[in-house]
Design a protein around this motif. Structure first.
Motif, PDB file in Angstrom:
ATOM      1  N   VAL A   1      43.427  17.943  -9.965  1.00  0.00           N
ATOM      2  CA  VAL A   1      44.147  18.233  -8.713  1.00  0.00           C
ATOM      3  C   VAL A   1      45.323  19.151  -8.988  1.00  0.00           C
ATOM      4  O   VAL A   1      45.528  20.147  -8.272  1.00  0.00           O
ATOM      5  N   PHE A   2      46.121  18.847 -10.008  1.00  0.00           N
ATOM      6  CA  PHE A   2      47.251  19.718 -10.342  1.00  0.00           C
ATOM      7  C   PHE A   2      46.775  21.120 -10.717  1.00  0.00           C
ATOM      8  O   PHE A   2      47.389  22.119 -10.329  1.00  0.00           O
ATOM      9  N   GLY A   3      45.702  21.206 -11.481  1.00  0.00           N
ATOM     10  CA  GLY A   3      45.168  22.507 -11.858  1.00  0.00           C
ATOM     11  C   GLY A   3      44.703  23.310 -10.657  1.00  0.00           C
ATOM     12  O   GLY A   3      44.954  24.520 -10.571  1.00  0.00           O
ATOM     13  N   LEU A   4      44.051  22.650  -9.709  1.00  0.00           N
ATOM     14  CA  LEU A   4      43.601  23.354  -8.506  1.00  0.00           C
ATOM     15  C   LEU A   4      44.777  23.768  -7.627  1.00  0.00           C
ATOM     16  O   LEU A   4      44.737  24.824  -6.991  1.00  0.00           O
ATOM     17  N   VAL A   5      45.831  22.962  -7.593  1.00  0.00           N
ATOM     18  CA  VAL A   5      47.028  23.336  -6.831  1.00  0.00           C
ATOM     19  C   VAL A   5      47.682  24.576  -7.445  1.00  0.00           C
ATOM     20  O   VAL A   5      48.061  25.514  -6.727  1.00  0.00           O
TER      21      VAL A   5
ATOM     22  N   THR B   1      46.177  26.813  -9.280  1.00  0.00           N
ATOM     23  CA  THR B   1      45.257  27.924  -9.064  1.00  0.00           C
ATOM     24  C   THR B   1      45.398  28.466  -7.647  1.00  0.00           C
ATOM     25  O   THR B   1      45.449  29.685  -7.439  1.00  0.00           O
ATOM     26  N   ALA B   2      45.471  27.588  -6.668  1.00  0.00           N
ATOM     27  CA  ALA B   2      45.651  28.022  -5.283  1.00  0.00           C
ATOM     28  C   ALA B   2      46.986  28.736  -5.117  1.00  0.00           C
ATOM     29  O   ALA B   2      47.064  29.769  -4.431  1.00  0.00           O
ATOM     30  N   SER B   3      48.030  28.216  -5.757  1.00  0.00           N
ATOM     31  CA  SER B   3      49.336  28.860  -5.694  1.00  0.00           C
ATOM     32  C   SER B   3      49.278  30.262  -6.283  1.00  0.00           C
ATOM     33  O   SER B   3      49.870  31.208  -5.741  1.00  0.00           O
ATOM     34  N   PHE B   4      48.563  30.419  -7.388  1.00  0.00           N
ATOM     35  CA  PHE B   4      48.413  31.727  -8.020  1.00  0.00           C
ATOM     36  C   PHE B   4      47.701  32.703  -7.087  1.00  0.00           C
ATOM     37  O   PHE B   4      48.156  33.837  -6.895  1.00  0.00           O
TER      38      PHE B   4
END
Length: 78
Positions: free
Chosen positions: A26-30, A32-35
């Motif tokens: 979840v943190f990684g996807l957040v 990634t979305a922020s990037f």
């Protein structure tokens, strides 16, 4: 007399693997979305290479460890 070697044990309890996998993914996807949102909404002149590298590195680390714990939680020992 030589002592018997200790078995190798994980520093993280096995019961935590599914929770760690979900949390890190979840943190990684957040991140990634922020990037992607940062790249899509900022102009070329206003971009910061430090922010891009930091966000990309955090996303990569969290997704990498999340994938590792997901594999461990499903019984694929790597």
């Amino acid at each position: 007399m030589a002592q018997a070697p200790k078995p190798i044990a994980s520093p993280v309890p096995e019961a935590w693997y599914p929770s760690m996998a979900a949390l890190m993914l979840v943190f990684g996807l957040v991140f990634t979305a922020s990037f992607f949102i940062y790249e899509a909404t900022s102009s070329r002149k206003n971009r910061s290479i430090a922010k891009e590298l930091t966000t990309g590195a955090l996303a990569s680390v969290f997704l990498g460890f999340g994938s590792l714990f997901l594999l461990l939680a499903t019984g694929v020992y790597v």
